[in-house]
Design an enzyme around this catalytic site. Structure first.
Site, PDB file in Angstrom:
ATOM      1  N   GLU A 103       0.841  -1.195   0.000  1.00 27.16           N
ATOM      2  CA  GLU A 103       0.000   0.000   0.000  1.00 27.16           C
ATOM      3  C   GLU A 103       0.881   1.252   0.000  1.00 27.16           C
ATOM      4  O   GLU A 103       1.874   1.320   0.726  1.00 27.16           O
ATOM      5  CB  GLU A 103      -0.889  -0.008   1.253  1.00 27.16           C
ATOM      6  N   LYS A 119     -10.009   0.705  -1.607  1.00 27.42           N
ATOM      7  CA  LYS A 119     -10.036   0.512  -0.155  1.00 27.42           C
ATOM      8  C   LYS A 119     -11.392   0.984   0.347  1.00 27.42           C
ATOM      9  O   LYS A 119     -11.793   2.126   0.107  1.00 27.42           O
ATOM     10  CB  LYS A 119      -8.919   1.305   0.514  1.00 27.42           C
ATOM     11  N   CYS A 132      -5.068  -3.306   3.264  1.00 27.89           N
ATOM     12  CA  CYS A 132      -4.711  -3.046   4.663  1.00 27.89           C
ATOM     13  C   CYS A 132      -5.896  -3.160   5.636  1.00 27.89           C
ATOM     14  O   CYS A 132      -6.333  -4.260   5.954  1.00 27.89           O
ATOM     15  CB  CYS A 132      -4.046  -1.687   4.764  1.00 27.89           C
TER      16      CYS A 132
END
Length: 508
Positions: free
Chosen positions: A266, A341, A375
């Site tokens: 990321e 995300k 993440c």
């Protein structure tokens, strides 16, 4: 017969010389059914049409059991077919080498040989044959000979449910369920004269998890997939070209090991914010977003020239006035797909004004279906469960964590996702420091590949792990077929054993 009296057990192909012994055995086994044995010409026809499908078990040289099968094009028949229809009025004209289902037309063990698990050997051979011939499944109409005792009080459906819960024992159905066959449909008037089953039968099926649908494409999907994880060192770069030069070095390296995927972390491109460090953090990251399109274009070129699928980690992207955290899958066929995300961290929202995306999907690749969660998203188990329901085999998690606390959250959640979703999970992060980039000062990472925890996998569920906080690449092979075996035969089966009768996870 008891086990200590057995000197020899053989599984053999049926030979016409066995016919008289076979006829006698069938008369004994099916004494309550009219026309209860096959004629010699029928056995001769079966052996000629499909010798591999006709087997016998012999104990001390004596015929103890038999299994007869044909291959059918199942689309020609409805699920409520009769025994006469599926066997071509017992001529076996329905057998075709181009079929997709191994259909069982008879299987039995003589009474004196029962309890020795000989029937399991016949069924196991059928399963091996089904896999060998790349057939979709095994099917047959199963008798329920004890049903007549309960027909006045139980419907066939209720009877089957009680047999499955072991509240009722049915000598045929119970045995078939114990051998991994599942009831697919209740068929009425399947077998003429089966009064013990009250004229009902149960269509039983066993799915071949290794079945590959015939394809006209030259390349088939790979079964053993090689993953290349890039544990990226945060360092200063003069410009975009210098960052891309370093990225190409890593892509070249993992491609040199014939990896199928390269996974970047990321915000691996965060060092480019150094040139705008004089700006407020929210403005600096929006300037960084201006590089995203060029990086994706270059990564797509790399994916083709190095013959590797690249997971680009993530980068900031502007859509109108909104800032998102997005990544791309650059496939080696030249196509590019995008993921987002969905859950931004409190810090991302507060410091950068970043918003969560809305898209969640699996991606088809030449190595099967994959998913990507960036993440923080891996800490929400609902997301990976939805991807697993879509058939995901490998979950990629590019991450960025500054402390061991943050890394531990990603680590433990990612490992849990591998267990509960019966998939592989690959996580890759960045290491090092960026003294000239605000809000990106320090990084902590250990890139890893997680597996389920079962007999075919590492006992600790870790396939491979990088050295913590060191720039390096990590190469690991994962076997997709092991996931299929786990789903069907694992010590625990997290996907199959879900109580969907009391809860569900669904998209809005």
């Amino acid at each position: 017969m008891i086990a200590k009296d057995i000197e020899n057990v053989e599984l053999k192909f049926l030979d016409l010389k066995d016919y008289q012994e076979l006829k006698t055995a069938m008369k004994e086994v099916y004494k309550n059914i009219p026309d209860n044995y096959w004629e010699e010409k029928q056995i001769r026809s079966l052996i000629k049409l499909f010798p591999e499908g006709q087997t016998v078990i012999k104990v001390n040289g004596q015929l103890a059991g038999c299994s007869l099968s044909i291959i059918v094009d199942y689309d020609r028949f409805e699920d409520n077919h009769t025994y006469q229809e599926i066997t071509g009025q017992e001529t076996f004209s329905t057998h075709t080498e181009d079929g997709d289902v191994l259909y069982g037309i008879d299987v039995f063990i003589k009474p004196e040989f029962r309890g020795l698990r000989l029937g399991r050997r016949l069924y196991d051979y059928r399963k091996e044959l089904c896999e060998k011939l790349n057939l979709k499944s095994i099917a047959f109409g199963g008798r329920i000979p004890n049903y007549h005792e309960y027909a006045d009080t139980l419907t066939p459906k209720k009877y089957i449910e009680k047999v499955r819960r072991k509240e009722i024992h049915d000598p045929v159905l119970s045995f078939q369920i114990n051998n991994d066959f599942h009831p697919a449909k209740i068929i009425q008037n399947y077998l003429d004269g089966d009064e013990a089953s009250n004229d009902f039968a149960v269509l039983m099926e066993w799915d071949n998890i290794y079945y590959q649908k015939p394809s006209i494409k030259v390349a088939a999907k790979k079964k053993v997939v090689r993953l290349g994880l890039i544990q990226w060192q945060m360092r200063s770069y003069k410009n975009l070209d210098e960052l891309l030069e370093q990225a190409e070095f890593f892509i070249d390296s993992v491609s040199g090991y014939r990896s199928d995927f390269a996974l970047f972390p990321e915000f691996f491109n965060a060092p480019l914010m150094a040139e705008n460090n004089h700006m407020p953090e929210a403005e600096a990251i929006r300037e960084l977003a201006k590089h995203t399109e060029a990086i994706v274009q270059k990564f797509s070129e790399f994916s083709v020239s190095y013959n590797i699928n690249i997971i680009t980690g993530s980068m900031p992207e502007m859509k109108g006035d909104s800032l998102y955290n997005v990544g791309h899958i650059c496939k080696r066929d030249g196509s590019v797909e995008r993921y987002e995300k969905l859950h931004v961290t409190p810090d991302e929202a507060k410091i950068w004004g970043m918003q969560g995306g809305k898209g969640l999907k699996t991606f088809d690749t030449d190595c099967g279906k994959i998913g990507v969660l960036i993440c923080y998203d891996v800490e929400f188990p609902e997301l990976s469960r939805l991807l697993a329901d879509d058939g995901m085999d490998i979950l990629f998690v590019p991450f960025l964590t500054d402390t061991q606390n943050g890394f531990s959250r990603v680590h433990h959640c990612a490992q849990a996702r591998a267990i509960e979703n019966e998939c592989y999970v690959a996580v890759a992060g960045s290491v090092g420091n960026l003294p000239k980039v605000q809000n990106m000062d320090i990084q902590f990472a250990q890139s890893m590949v997680f597996t389920p925890c079962d007999f075919s996998f590492p006992t600790n569920g870790v396939k491979a792990e990088a050295t913590p906080n060191a720039e390096m690449i990590l190469i690991a092979d994962v076997d997709i077929d092991l996931l299929r075996e786990l789903n069907q035969f694992g010590a625990v089966r997290n996907l199959k054993d879900r109580r969907t009768d009391i809860y569900e996870v669904r998209r809005k």
